[in-house]
Scaffold this motif. Structure first.
Motif, PDB file in Angstrom:
ATOM      1  N   SER A  93       0.864  -1.177   0.000  1.00 40.26           N
ATOM      2  CA  SER A  93       0.000   0.000   0.000  1.00 40.26           C
ATOM      3  C   SER A  93       0.903   1.230   0.000  1.00 40.26           C
ATOM      4  N   THR A  94       0.532   2.259  -0.721  1.00 42.81           N
ATOM      5  CA  THR A  94       1.358   3.476  -0.716  1.00 42.81           C
ATOM      6  C   THR A  94       1.338   4.111   0.673  1.00 42.81           C
ATOM      7  N   GLN A 115      -1.442  -1.858  -6.127  1.00 46.91           N
ATOM      8  CA  GLN A 115      -1.266  -2.142  -4.706  1.00 46.91           C
ATOM      9  C   GLN A 115      -1.813  -3.542  -4.440  1.00 46.91           C
ATOM     10  N   ARG A 119      -5.723  -0.264   1.054  1.00 46.75           N
ATOM     11  CA  ARG A 119      -6.734  -0.215   2.114  1.00 46.75           C
ATOM     12  C   ARG A 119      -7.594   1.039   2.062  1.00 46.75           C
ATOM     13  N   GLY A 120      -8.822   0.874   2.551  1.00 45.82           N
ATOM     14  CA  GLY A 120      -9.756   1.990   2.611  1.00 45.82           C
ATOM     15  C   GLY A 120     -10.077   2.294   4.062  1.00 45.82           C
ATOM     16  N   ARG A 121     -11.034   3.168   4.259  1.00 50.18           N
ATOM     17  CA  ARG A 121     -11.421   3.500   5.629  1.00 50.18           C
ATOM     18  C   ARG A 121     -12.130   2.308   6.260  1.00 50.18           C
ATOM     19  N   LYS A 187     -19.069   5.414  -6.851  1.00 53.17           N
ATOM     20  CA  LYS A 187     -17.862   5.975  -6.232  1.00 53.17           C
ATOM     21  C   LYS A 187     -16.680   5.901  -7.202  1.00 53.17           C
TER      22      LYS A 187
HETATM   23  C1  BTN Z   1     -11.909   4.777   1.187  1.00 52.11           C
HETATM   24  O1  BTN Z   1     -12.750   5.249   0.450  1.00 52.11           O
HETATM   25  O2  BTN Z   1     -12.206   3.900   1.999  1.00 52.11           O
HETATM   26  C2  BTN Z   1     -10.480   5.278   1.108  1.00 52.11           C
HETATM   27  C3  BTN Z   1      -9.712   4.626   0.013  1.00 52.11           C
HETATM   28  C4  BTN Z   1      -8.283   5.137  -0.085  1.00 52.11           C
HETATM   29  C5  BTN Z   1      -7.487   4.384  -1.129  1.00 52.11           C
HETATM   30  C6  BTN Z   1      -6.119   4.964  -1.305  1.00 52.11           C
HETATM   31  S1  BTN Z   1      -5.276   4.312  -2.707  1.00 52.11           S
HETATM   32  C7  BTN Z   1      -3.804   5.063  -2.204  1.00 52.11           C
HETATM   33  C8  BTN Z   1      -3.718   4.872  -0.719  1.00 52.11           C
HETATM   34  N1  BTN Z   1      -3.170   3.570  -0.428  1.00 52.11           N
HETATM   35  C9  BTN Z   1      -4.037   2.774   0.185  1.00 52.11           C
HETATM   36  O3  BTN Z   1      -3.811   1.613   0.546  1.00 52.11           O
HETATM   37  N2  BTN Z   1      -5.191   3.420   0.358  1.00 52.11           N
HETATM   38  C10 BTN Z   1      -5.142   4.766  -0.159  1.00 52.11           C
END
Ligand code: BTN
Length: 316
Positions: A93-94, A115, A119-121, A187
């Motif tokens: 993940s960045t 990636q 990951r997201g929220r 989205k």
């Molecule tokens: C969300 O909507 O839940 C947030 C998503 C965020 C995704 C970005 S992609 C670049 C960065 N690296 C990750 O692993 N997640 C964020």
């Protein structure tokens, strides 16, 4: 390892994008042998650059940069953001890159073509297929902010994405609280803020942005309407806009809130909020001055700092 000659070669090829440039001329310009040029070109090809090598003609960099590249970004160092780009063909993940660089003393803009565990929220995963979007994390200068401004960072980041898409690419999107960007009711962009705090201060903060350029099973895409987006150009413009909107946290937070309100799709709707298992439903009434969602549940008004929301019905 940083190789000045390699960077100079890519600079020359970028300046002559889509055209052949003789290896001999590059060698003369840089004061190295043609073999040394070729060695570095091979290296660049391994890193992911699409460079054609044709006898007698020289080298040509693909003229249609439809994906992220290791260098060639036009990014200024600003008060809030770094200008060092760390590029990955593939990374977990960045967000991991941004954090580990920070622990080692440098703030970076981490970019990846793919990636493996994006990951997201709220523990969600972010599907990050190769060259399908922008996957970027930016380490913000932490000592410029206090903890109470954290929700505003979310607001500033989504205002930056929204404004850039609208003004530069003429793409009209909507913002779903707190910071998802929707295009045609799907989205297309998610924003993740990761931070560490001590007392009242923020000691580390990174903004992660995932913006879909190609459709996948989960998300819509910006290129759906046929418009072509150069991802490298978008990254440069996004960093500029992000810096402007982060400045507004301290200089003009009213602008951030009113811009967000003007372009959101959340206020006035019946919502169900899930904050790590705690569920609240009600009417999204407004956002406050730092971006918290005010939800009316019968006679009770609740202030929501974070959470994932689901729409239960349309505009009231
Ligand atoms: C969300 O909507 O839940 C947030 C998503 C965020 C995704 C970005 S992609 C670049 C960065 N690296 C990750 O692993 N997640 C964020």
């Amino acid at each position: 390892m940083y190789d000045l000659m390699k960077e100079s070669i890519i600079d020359i090829l970028f300046k002559n994008l889509g055209e052949f440039y003789s290896g001999k001329k590059i060698a003369e310009k840089l004061g190295i042998s043609s073999v040394a040029v070729w060695k570095r070109v091979k290296n660049l090809i391994d890193e992911g650059y699409e460079i054609e090598a044709v006898r007698k003609l020289g080298y040509r960099l693909s003229d249609h940069p439809t994906r992220l590249w290791p260098s060639g970004y036009s990014i200024k160092k600003t008060k809030w953001l770094p200008n060092t780009v760390l590029f990955h063909k593939q990374v977990s993940s960045t967000m991991d890159t941004a954090r580990s660089c920070y622990k080692n003393g440098s703030r970076v803009i981490a970019l990846a073509r793919k990636q493996t565990t994006g990951r997201g929220r709220h523990g969600n995963k972010w599907v990050s297929q190769i060259d399908s979007g922008i996957y970027m994390s930016v380490a913000v200068k932490p000592n410029l902010l206090l903890i109470k401004s954290l929700p505003l960072i979310n607001i500033a980041a989504c205002v930056a994405v929204h404004k850039l898409l609208k003004e530069k690419y003429k793409i009209n999107t909507k913002i779903k609280w707190p910071n998802d960007i929707y295009y045609d009711d799907k989205k297309i962009c998610g924003i993740l803020i990761e931070s560490e705090t001590e007392g009242n201060s923020i000691t580390y903060i990174a903004i992660g942005i995932g913006l879909d350029l190609k459709e996948n099973e989960n998300y819509a895409s910006l290129s759906e309407n046929g418009s072509y987006i150069n991802p490298m150009e978008l990254v440069g413009l996004l960093i500029d806009e992000l810096d402007r909107q982060l400045n507004n946290i301290t200089n003009n937070s009213n602008f951030l809130i009113s811009y967000w309100k003007l372009h959101n799709n959340t206020i006035g709707r019946k919502v169900l909020i899930n904050d790590f298992g705690t569920k609240i439903s009600g009417y999204a009434k407004d956002i406050d001055e730092i971006g918290c969602l005010l939800v009316k549940d019968g006679d009770v008004e609740k202030k929501i700092v974070s959470g994932d929301i689901m729409f239960l019905e349309g505009v009231k």
